[in-house]
Design a protein around this motif. Structure first.
Motif, short mmCIF file in Angstrom:
data_model
loop_
_atom_site.label_atom_id
_atom_site.label_comp_id
_atom_site.label_asym_id
_atom_site.label_seq_id
_atom_site.Cartn_x
_atom_site.Cartn_y
_atom_site.Cartn_z
N ALA A 53 0.85 -1.19 0.00
CA ALA A 53 0.00 0.00 0.00
C ALA A 53 0.88 1.24 0.00
CB ALA A 53 -0.93 -0.02 1.20
N GLY A 54 1.50 1.50 -1.15
CA GLY A 54 2.48 2.58 -1.23
C GLY A 54 1.94 3.93 -0.82
N VAL A 55 0.85 4.32 -1.47
CA VAL A 55 0.43 5.71 -1.34
C VAL A 55 -0.04 6.07 0.07
CG1 VAL A 55 -1.25 7.41 -2.13
CG2 VAL A 55 -0.07 5.95 -3.78
N GLY A 67 1.11 4.93 2.66
CA GLY A 67 2.21 4.76 3.60
C GLY A 67 2.16 3.42 4.30
N GLY A 68 1.24 2.54 3.84
CA GLY A 68 1.25 1.17 4.31
C GLY A 68 0.59 0.93 5.64
N ARG A 120 8.98 6.76 4.02
CA ARG A 120 7.78 6.11 4.53
C ARG A 120 7.52 6.48 5.99
NH1 ARG A 120 5.25 0.57 2.83
NH2 ARG A 120 5.32 1.92 1.00
N SER A 159 6.33 9.93 6.21
CA SER A 159 4.92 9.95 5.78
C SER A 159 4.00 9.59 6.94
CB SER A 159 4.74 8.97 4.61
OG SER A 159 3.39 8.61 4.47
N ARG A 160 4.37 8.54 7.69
CA ARG A 160 3.54 8.15 8.84
C ARG A 160 3.47 9.25 9.88
NH1 ARG A 160 5.07 1.81 10.04
NH2 ARG A 160 4.76 1.12 7.89
N PRO A 219 0.96 11.84 2.31
CA PRO A 219 1.21 10.68 1.45
C PRO A 219 2.68 10.57 1.06
CG PRO A 219 -0.71 11.92 0.69
CD PRO A 219 -0.05 12.75 1.75
N VAL A 220 3.14 9.36 0.85
CA VAL A 220 4.54 9.10 0.49
C VAL A 220 5.00 9.94 -0.71
CG1 VAL A 220 6.08 7.32 -0.44
CG2 VAL A 220 4.69 6.82 1.57
N PRO A 221 4.24 9.99 -1.81
CA PRO A 221 4.75 10.77 -2.96
C PRO A 221 4.90 12.26 -2.64
CG PRO A 221 2.84 9.41 -3.58
CD PRO A 221 2.96 9.33 -2.11
#
Lengths: 351, 351
Positions: free
Chosen positions: A317-319, A321-322, B57, B60-61, B66-68
Motif C-alpha cells: 500500500a504505497g500511497v 504509507g502502508g 515512509r 509519511s507516517r 502521502p509518500v509521494p
C-alpha cells in the motif's frame, strides 16, 4: 447486490440463556443500585470470566466502573454463589456454568509486557496460527482496487483478533465482519481452533460485496468450530433484516472516504444489539479527514475507547504509507444509524 | 486568582528565525503545490530533524502526508541544499543550521520494540532521570483534593515526556503546562538536562492555581537549560494576554468533569499558536463522560490523534482505579475556544 428475495438464510440465533442468570443480573443491579444497570453487572461477569482470577482493580479498569462499585457487585455475586470467596476474584463452578459462554486460553503474553500491556504482540506460541493464516492469505484473490480492497498483512489480521480478545469483544460474542477482504474471519477461526472451543464465538457473520472473497471465507470456515454464515451484500443497501440488532462486535475497514465511513458506521449501529463494540480501521491522509471521521463517530453516538496509530499494516500500500489506525468504539445510549439507502459514490476511485 | 495588575512578567519570546528559512518553506510549498501549505513543509522538516536519517515512509507516517508528497517535498528541499543527497533522508549541515532548533538524543529504545513502537517505555538508560524525578516528586506537597490534585507516578511523569517526544511535540517547541501538580515540567527539565541542550525547548510555561506547586516547580527549574516561567493563575479567568497564541504544545490533566474539560480545552485552544498538540489526560468513569468529553474535543475543532487507555497511573487513587487515559489531540483549521469567563463549579467536589 442482494435482492430482498435473495436474502440469505441465516442460522437460528443460539438459544437464549435460561431465565435464571438474567434474574441474578437484575437482582444484583438492583441491590447495588447500579447507574449502569444490568449492563454493568454483565460487564463485570464477562470480565471475570475472561480474566479470572483477577483483581477488583483490574476489573474496574476493564469495565470502567469505579473500584467500590465493582467490589460491591462482586459481593452481591458472592451471596448468590456466582463468585467464589477467594481473592483475587473468580467465578464458582456454578457461576461459570451459568455465565461463562465459551473460552479462549490465549497465551497471556498477547499483551505486551514491555510497555505495560498497552499493546498486543504475537507471541511465539501463536506460530501455528501465523502459519495457518499465512497459508489462507496466499489463496486470497488479488485486491479489487475499484472496491478499495487492500489486504492487510498476516500479522495485522492476527493482531486484530488479539485486540478484540484483549478488549473483551470476542469470547461469547456475536461477531459481524462488515466487509472481510482482510479475512479476519479466518484469523478468528484459526485462533479459536488452536486455543478455544465450539462455544468461544456465539456466532460469526462475514458480509462482503465480493463473491470471490466469500468463496474463500466459506472454504476457510468449513471446519470452524462455531456457528457462522457468509452473506453477499452491498452495504449501500440496508442490512438484511435478520442482521439488524443481532451483534455484539463489529469489525470493519471501510473505504477511507467520509461518506463511506458514515455509511459503514450507520450499518454497524444497525447491526449492534444495544451495547457492543465496533473496531474501525481508518487512515485517510486527506486534510481534515480524521476530524470529519471523528465527527461522524460522535454523531453516531459511538465513543472512542482507544485509537492506536499505525495498528494496521497493508501489503503493497504505497500511497497511504502502508498503515492505518485502529479505532475501538463502543456503543452508548445514543448510538443510532444516520444513513439509510445510499445512492452516492462509495469508493475512493469514485470520489 | 491573579489580578490583571498582578500579571506575571513573561520572558521575551525567542527571536523570530531569520526570513530565509521561511522563504524556503514557502517556495517548497508552492513548488509542490501542497494542499497543507507551509505547515506541511514545516512538519516534514521537523520530522527529518527529529528522526534523521529516516525513510520517506516513516516521515509519511509521522506527518500524515502521502509518500509521494513527502518524496516531492524532500526533492525540493534537496534542490535548496536543505536535505542531503544520501538515502535514507537527512538534513545537510546547512539545513540543520537553518531548521534544527535544539535536539534531544534520547535512547532509541524509548519506543517499545516488542510491540512495534506503538507505546513508549522507560529504558534503563533513563535511570538517572528516574532517580532525579523521584527525588523531586518526594518534595511535592500533599495533594489538595479540593483542587482534584492527584499526583501521577514518577514513571507516568517520565512516560508523558517520552510520549511528547515520540509525537514530535517537544523539541524546538513552546510548551505550556495547564496545571502542573503532576510536575511534568520537572520531568521535562530532567530529560533535557540529561539528553538535550539549551535549545531543546524553545520556552516552557508552568501555570497553576496553587502557589505551593509553583514554588516547587520554580526550585526544580532553577537549573533548567531552557527559558521558563511560572504563572499563578486560576483558569476560570481567561489566560493572561501574553500567553494567548504563544504555544505549540499543551499538557493538561484537568478535573474529570465535563465543564472542566471544556474549560481547559478552551484555554488550550486560546494558548495554541495555530497548529499544535494538546496532551489531555481524562479518566472519568461516570456513565457517558467519555462520550461527552469526545464531543467537547470535536466541538473545539481538535482532532484525536491517539487515545491510549490507562496511560497514566496515579499514587493512591483508589476510587478511579488508579489510572486515566491519554488523549493526544492536534489542532485543525477549526480549532477555537468555546468557553469565556467561567463562573461555575469546576472541581469534582463541587459537581
Amino acid at each position: 447486490m442482494a435482492e430482498p428475495s435473495a436474502r440469505p438464510r441465516l442460522p437460528e440465533p443460539l438459544a437464549e440463556p435460561s431465565a435464571r442468570p438474567r434474574r441474578i443480573v437484575r437482582d444484583v443491579a438492583a441491590a447495588v443500585g447500579l447507574a449502569e444497570g444490568e449492563r454493568g453487572v454483565d460487564a463485570v461477569i464477562a470480565t471475570l470470566a475472561r480474566l479470572e482470577p483477577v483483581s477488583i482493580r483490574r476489573v474496574s479498569r476493564a469495565t470502567e466502573l469505579p473500584v467500590p462499585i465493582v467490589a460491591s457487585v462482586c459481593g452481591e455475586l458472592r451471596k448468590r454463589a456466582v463468585v467464589a470467596e477467594e481473592r483475587p476474584a473468580r467465578l464458582t463452578d456454578a457461576g461459570r456454568a451459568l455465565f461463562a459462554h465459551g473460552e479462549l486460553s490465549l497465551p497471556s503474553s498477547a499483551a505486551c509486557r514491555r510497555c505495560g500491556g498497552r499493546s498486543v504482540v504475537i507471541s511465539d506460541e501463536l506460530h501455528a496460527v501465523v502459519r495457518d493464516v499465512a497459508r489462507l492469505a496466499r489463496a486470497a484473490p488479488p485486491p479489487r482496487l475499484e472496491l478499495d480492497q487492500c489486504h492487510c498483512t498476516v500479522e495485522t489480521k492476527i493482531r486484530r483478533v488479539l485486540a478484540l480478545h484483549a478488549a473483551g469483544a470476542l469470547v461469547g460474542k456475536r461477531v459481524l465482519l462488515l466487509g472481510d477482504d482482510d479475512l479476519v474471519s479466518l484469523a478468528i477461526a484459526s485462533v479459536v481452533r488452536e486455543f478455544g472451543s465450539e462455544t468461544t464465538i456465539a456466532r460469526l457473520v462475514a458480509l462482503d460485496v465480493d463473491e470471490r472473497i466469500l468463496a474463500l471465507v466459506r472454504e476457510g470456515l468449513a471446519a470452524a468450530p462455531f456457528p457462522w454464515v457468509c452473506v453477499e451484500h452491498d452495504l449501500r443497501v440496508r442490512l438484511p433484516e435478520e442482521l439488524v440488532g443481532g451483534f455484539d462486535t463489529i469489525v470493519t475497514d471501510p473505504p477511507y472516504t467520509i461518506p463511506a465511513v458514515r455509511l459503514f458506521l450507520s450499518r454497524a449501529a444497525e447491526a449492534l444489539a444495544g451495547a457492543g463494540d465496533v473496531f474501525l480501521s481508518f487512515g485517510s491522509k486527506r486534510p481534515g479527514a480524521a476530524r470529519l471521521a471523528q465527527q461522524a463517530i460522535t454523531e453516531h453516538g459511538l465513543v472512542i475507547r482507544s485509537l492506536t496509530r499505525d495498528f494496521n499494516e497493508y501489503v503493497g500500500a504505497g500511497v497511504i504509507g502502508g498503515t492505518s489506525h485502529l479505532y475501538h468504539l463502543t456503543a452508548s445510549e445514543e448510538t443510532r444509524p444516520l444513513v439509510g439507502e445510499f445512492p452516492g459514490a462509495l469508493y475512493t476511485a469514485d470520489a
